[in-house]
Structures are given as structure tokens and as C-alpha cells.
Design an enzyme around this catalytic site. Structure first.
Site, PDB file in Angstrom:
ATOM      1  N   CYS A 148      43.943 -12.879  -2.706  1.00 24.02           N
ATOM      2  CA  CYS A 148      43.924 -13.029  -1.240  1.00 24.02           C
ATOM      3  C   CYS A 148      44.580 -14.350  -0.820  1.00 24.02           C
ATOM      4  CB  CYS A 148      42.489 -12.885  -0.744  1.00 24.02           C
ATOM      5  SG  CYS A 148      42.377 -12.660   1.032  1.00 24.02           S
ATOM      6  N   HIS A 170      40.304  -7.747  -3.188  1.00 17.14           N
ATOM      7  CA  HIS A 170      39.267  -8.528  -3.890  1.00 17.14           C
ATOM      8  C   HIS A 170      38.654  -7.706  -5.030  1.00 17.14           C
ATOM      9  CE1 HIS A 170      38.885 -12.065  -1.242  1.00 17.14           C
ATOM     10  NE2 HIS A 170      39.396 -11.244  -0.353  1.00 17.14           N
ATOM     11  N   GLU A 202      36.697  -8.611  -7.285  1.00 15.98           N
ATOM     12  CA  GLU A 202      35.349  -9.058  -7.642  1.00 15.98           C
ATOM     13  C   GLU A 202      34.255  -8.354  -6.828  1.00 15.98           C
ATOM     14  OE1 GLU A 202      37.615 -10.678  -5.963  1.00 15.98           O
ATOM     15  OE2 GLU A 202      36.783 -11.956  -4.398  1.00 15.98           O
ATOM     16  N   SER A 234       7.409 -27.438 -12.933  1.00 12.10           N
ATOM     17  CA  SER A 234       6.862 -27.066 -11.624  1.00 12.10           C
ATOM     18  C   SER A 234       6.108 -25.744 -11.701  1.00 12.10           C
ATOM     19  CB  SER A 234       8.000 -26.924 -10.623  1.00 12.10           C
ATOM     20  OG  SER A 234       8.765 -25.771 -10.954  1.00 12.10           O
ATOM     21  N   GLY A 235       6.350 -25.002 -12.778  1.00 11.51           N
ATOM     22  CA  GLY A 235       5.755 -23.667 -12.866  1.00 11.51           C
ATOM     23  C   GLY A 235       6.748 -22.590 -12.462  1.00 11.51           C
ATOM     24  N   GLY A 236       7.900 -23.013 -11.910  1.00 19.95           N
ATOM     25  CA  GLY A 236       8.932 -22.047 -11.525  1.00 19.95           C
ATOM     26  C   GLY A 236       9.768 -21.625 -12.729  1.00 19.95           C
ATOM     27  N   VAL A 237      10.713 -20.719 -12.478  1.00 18.58           N
ATOM     28  CA  VAL A 237      11.523 -20.155 -13.563  1.00 18.58           C
ATOM     29  C   VAL A 237      12.335 -21.244 -14.280  1.00 18.58           C
ATOM     30  CG1 VAL A 237      13.409 -18.539 -14.087  1.00 18.58           C
ATOM     31  CG2 VAL A 237      11.834 -18.050 -12.230  1.00 18.58           C
ATOM     32  N   ASP A 238      13.035 -22.071 -13.499  1.00 14.27           N
ATOM     33  CA  ASP A 238      14.022 -22.963 -14.108  1.00 14.27           C
ATOM     34  C   ASP A 238      13.377 -23.992 -15.036  1.00 14.27           C
ATOM     35  OD1 ASP A 238      15.600 -21.505 -12.444  1.00 14.27           O
ATOM     36  OD2 ASP A 238      15.706 -23.044 -10.895  1.00 14.27           O
ATOM     37  N   SER A 239      12.334 -24.678 -14.537  1.00 18.06           N
ATOM     38  CA  SER A 239      11.750 -25.708 -15.392  1.00 18.06           C
ATOM     39  C   SER A 239      11.037 -25.077 -16.585  1.00 18.06           C
ATOM     40  CB  SER A 239      10.830 -26.637 -14.600  1.00 18.06           C
ATOM     41  OG  SER A 239       9.767 -25.936 -14.024  1.00 18.06           O
TER      42      SER A 239
END
Ligand code: XMP
Length: 516
Positions: A81, A167, A169, A221-226
């Protein structure tokens, strides 16, 4: 490992280009579109370059431009594009504004066989989103496909540059993945080498080499990432070297702290510090009702408690591990284009500790190349349960921003109980995974009700359930009324302080997801 560089000019779908390429097994990195070639850490592993689309028109004064040195890198280039239009302009062709922006599906037909279209039917439905189009191709370019009204693709055989107006993608683009595969695998000759299990091995080796024998501290923190970073550290280093700290602010969800501790222990944690700081947090919040003030008090207290507790550990010159994701870098404008919008500043909190560790070169961010769903895949490989990996997002200040007015232990308990009923019902009814984020909010008013013959004043709880891709916009989840009625009755029956349940039916915008 072979790699494709995507240069970003600000299109909303730039990230999808890199995602699709990684999905078929070739590593792909997104860099700012205007980065000078010599600053891009060029290695022979780069097998091709893609110029993304953009909200700009090439003739706008501040339209982002590429460094012409990229054209001499000696690998094939694909412009998508705006990327195609910019290449056309660079090579002396003509780009003109369309009378009406073309948006959506569009049939295209190719004129000649070309490796870009290998094994794709001669006529297929592409997906377009453009206000400008190419009238005259750049010098040395040959048109290889047309749409009904304009040039759909062109190719510069000597310089090995391809340009496409559509596009590939976007999922609505028929054979879009095939076009990208043709470019990456056939034209660039990249070899598939990227998979989550190979990445896990690489990242483990990187962590071990970088950290050596020093201790690493991770704030969980208890979240996914940490949690995934925690699992990863425990897989990469001897457990004694890994220090995990979790602060219970008193504003966590029901059983959350115990659950976090249990999971980390199963992952092999030995140095686990569970800091119970409820009294300090709630003490500081006493009498405070103003939302921004509450947020600030919670944020400041986090920093203070962390500093004090880390001070007690006495672990010398330790590394600090962070769960920064690829998209966090993009959102904070670090990874990609000045043009990329900076959206959620509260997701990129900078504390003095983080700043100091960064300055000392003692930060490790093992997820900083990954998208959220890749983090989940990695988490699965290190043995973290789906209940954690697919958990709804939870804000840093916790229930503090879900309690209107003053935050007290009693009010946290009411909200915690109501929220636990709501969430467990969503799970039982098979709705949890269809919803992006669901929670209860405790209102500041009390409302009249009846209990037997007497009037009784009870708390009001609002249910919030939204669907979203990234939290930036959100739609209300369209519950069946039966589910809402049953959940409401369960909450009022099991949490005696709650006298009324309401459902928030506001999308974002205009409302935010959280109430404060
Ligand atoms: P809003 O309310 O801004 O929320 O529409 C968008 C997403 O961000 C989360 N959120 C926060 N996360 N600290 C966080 O870590 C915060 O202060 C905070 N405020 C909102 C919110 O839960 C939603 O997922």
C-alpha cells in the site's frame, strides 16, 4: 535464525504483517519506518524487508520516508500500500488521489506469472484500504496485476523490489498468507526456524548467559506476563538465584494471593516473598474518595513497600526482571515509529527502581520480542496452567479502582465476594473465554430493598463484561437475559450486603472499561 524486517509507517495492520510471518515460522521484527539503515543492527540473518502501509498520503508534508540505503541492502523488498506508493514515488512514478477512498474487498487479476503469485489463482479477491493509487509505475517497474480500477501490483526485476496495493496481512484477503509466504520463503529464501519451543531454548540460554551467577528479582503481579517471566527464570537458572516478590495490597481478587503462591511453588520457586501489605495500603486510602488521588496513593505505596522489602533482602547487585512485551515497547513509542500512537501510559510505569536498574544495565526483559498470544504459548511450554494464561486483565490498582468512593476492608470484601460469584458463574456457563474482561464494581450509593416485611438498605453492584481486542475500544458483551437474571440472584443470595445488581451497557468509547 532467518528474519524479515517490517518497516512501519503507522498502518493499523503493520503488526499483523509481522504476526503472520511468525505464524508460518519465520522470525519478523518491526522497526520504525524512518530508521536510518545504519542504525538498524543489520545482520546476514535478514532475508527480506517489507515497507508497511500508512495513514499518510505520500504527498503530505510530513509523510514518513524510508532511508534509500535500504534499497541497497541486497535483499528483496516488498512495499505494501503506502510502502508501494512511496517506492513508486522514489523511482519517479506517479501516485494520485482516488476520488473516493477504496475500502474493502476488491478483485484483482495478474497479468503474468510471478513468484509472488506462485500457486495462486489468476484472479482472486484482495483487501484494499487506500485513498491514493499508482497511476504510472516507477522507473524499472513492470505492472504484474490490476484491480478493476488501478494498478494492484508491480515488480522491479533488476532490483528485486515488489509492490502491492492490497493488504495480504488482513484475513479478508484471499490468498494473503500465500502472497506473504511466496515473498518470504520463495523470493527471499528465508528458512523456517522460528517456533515457540526453539525460542524457549534460545531465551533460556540468553538469560543464563546474561545473568551468570547474580541473583534476579522479579516483582510478580499475578497477571500472565509476570507469571510467565517467573516460570521462565525458574527454567533458566538455579532456583536459589531467582527471587520472586508479590505484594498483596488487600485489593486483590478472592484467593488470588494464595493461588499465585501455589503456582510459583509448583514452578519450583524457593525464594518467594509474599508481602501482606493490606493494612498499609488501606490505611493510606482512609477517607480518600477522589479517583486520581486513590490511584496515586496506591502507586506510591507500591513503590515504597517494594523499596523497603527489597532493602530487607540484601541480595547485592541483582538483575531486575520485567514482563515487558513487544507491544509495550510499541505503545511507549520505543520500538516503532514516532507516528505510532502512545496509548496506555499506565501500562509502562517507570519507577525509580526500574530507572536505576535500566541505567546500570541490570534489567532483563525476556518477553520483549513477543506478542501477547506468543507469551501464552511460551507460558504453556514452561508449565503454566490455562486458568492463569487466559485470565482476564486486572488493573494494577486492583479493586481500588472498582470501588467507587472510599476503599475499606469491608467494602473490598463485599466486592471480592460478588466478583467471585460473577466470575465463577461465567466459567460454569462457558462464557468466560468469550469475554475479554468481566468484573464487578461496587457503587458508592446504597439502595432500598425489602427483607421480609422490613425495608433494608443494601449495596449496589454493577456487572461489567466487554469484548475487545486490546482494551483500546470495547463492546458490551451481549448476555442472554436468563444468564444475567440468574447471576444477579446468585449474587444477592450469597452476598448479603448486596441489595441490587445492575448491568453496565456502555461501550468504550464513550465510557472507559474501568469505572474510575
Ligand atoms: P480503561 O478503563 O482505561 O481500561 O478503559 C483499559 C484496560 O486497562 C486496564 N487498566 C489498568 N491497568 N493500571 C493497570 O495496570 C491501571 O491503572 C489501569 N486502569 C485501567 C483496564 O482493566 C483495562 O483492561
Amino acid at each position: 535464525m532467518d528474519k524479515i524486517i517490517v518497516l512501519d509507517y503507522g498502518s493499523q495492520t503493520t503488526q499483523l504483517i509481522a504476526r503472520r510471518i511468525r505464524d508460518f515460522g519465520v522470525y519478523s521484527d518491526v522497526l520504525p519506518g524512518d530508521i536510518p539503515f545504519r542504525e538498524a543492527d543489520w545482520t546476514d540473518e535478514v532475508k527480506g524487508i517489507i515497507f508497511s502501509g500508512s495513514p499518510y498520503s505520500v504527498y503530505e508534508e510530513d509523510a514518513p520516508m524510508f532511508d534509500p540505503a535500504w534499497l541497497e541492502a541486497g535483499v528483496p523488498i516488498l512495499g505494501i500500500c503506502y510502502g508501494f506508493q512511496n517506492l513508486t514515488r522514489h523511482f519517479g512514478g506517479r501516485v494520485e488521489a482516488l476520488e473516493k477512498k477504496e475500502y474493502g474487498r476488491s478483485r484483482i487479476t495478474y497479468r503474468e506469472e510471478n513468484p509472488l503469485f506462485a500457486a495462486i489463482p489468476e484472479n482472486f479477491t484482495s483487501w484494499m484500504s487506500h485513498g491514493d493509487s499508482i497511476k504510472i509505475p516507477g522507473e524499472g517497474f513492470r505492472v504484474i496485476a490490476d484491480s478493476e480500477h488501478h494498478i494492484a501490483a508491480a515488480f522491479h526485476p533488476e532490483k528485486r523490489i515488489w509492490g502491492i496495493q492490497f493488504h495480504p496481512e488482513v484475513t479478508h484477503c484471499e490468498y494473503g498468507i500465500a502472497v506473504l509466504e511466496n515473498f518470504v520463503l520463495k523470493i527471499c529464501g528465508a528458512v523456517r526456524g522460528w517456533s515457540m519451543s526453539s525460542y524457549l531454548e534460545q531465551v533460556k540460554a540468553d538469560i543464563a548467559a546474561r545473568v551468570g551467577k547474580r541473583p534476579v528479582l522479579l516483582l510478580i503481579s499475578g497477571g500472565v506476563d509476570s507469571t510467565v517471566v517467573g516460570g521462565l527464570l525458574l527454567k533458566s537458572l538455579p532456583a536459589e538465584q531467582v527471587h520472586l516478590m508479590y505484594i498483596d495490597t488487600g485489593m486483590m481478587r478472592k484467593n488470588e494471593s494464595d493461588e499465585v503462591a501455589r503456582i510459583l511453588k509448583t514452578l519450583g520457586a524457593v525464594n518467594l516473598y509474599l508481602i501482606r501489605a493490606e493494612e498499609r495500603f488501606l490505611g493510606a486510602l482512609q477517607g480518600v474518595t477522589e479517583p486520581e488521588k486513590k490511584r496515586k496513593i496506591i502507586g506510591d505505596m507500591f513503590v515504597r513497600v517494594q523499596e523497603e522489602e527489597i532493602g530487607k533482602l540484601d541480595i547485592g547487585d541483582y538483575f531486575l526482571a520485567q514482563g515487558t512485551l513487544y507491544t509495550d515497547l510499541i505503545e511507549s513509542g520505543k520500538g516503532v515509529g514516532k507516528k505510532a500512537q502512545v496509548i496506555k501510559s499506565h501500562h509502562n510505569v517507570r519507577t525509580p527502581l526500574i530507572e536505576a536498574k535500566r541505567a546500570a544495565g541490570l534489567i532483563i526483559e525476556p518477553l520483549d520480542k513477543l506478542y501477547k498470544d506468543e507469551v501464552r504459548a511460551l507460558g504453556k511450554l514452561v508449565g503454566i496452567a490455562d486458568t492463569i494464561l487466559f485470565r482476564h486483565p486486572f488493573p494494577g490498582p486492583g479493586l481500588g479502582v472498582r470501588i467507587m468512593g472510599e476503599v475499606t476492608k469491608e467494602r473490598c470484601d463485599i466486592l471480592r465476594e460478588a466478583d467471585a460469584v460473577f466470575i465463577s458463574e461465567l466459567r460454569k456457563r462457558g462464557l468466560y473465554d468469550r469475554i475479554w474482561q468481566a468484573f464487578c464494581v461496587l457503587l458508592n450509593d446504597r439502595s432500598v430493598g425489602v427483607a421480609g416485611d422490613a425495608r433494608k438498605y443494601g449495596s449496589v453492584v454493577a456487572l461489567r463484561a466487554i469484548i475487545s481486542k486490546d482494551g483500546m475500544t470495547a463492546d458490551v458483551y451481549p448476555f442472554e437475559m436468563k444468564d444475567l437474571l440468574e447471576i444477579s440472584a446468585l449474587i444477592t443470595n450469597s452476598v448479603k450486603e448486596v441489595g441490587r445488581v445492575v448491568y453496565d451497557i456502555t461501550s468504550k468509547p464513550p465510557a472507559t472499561i474501568e469505572w474510575e
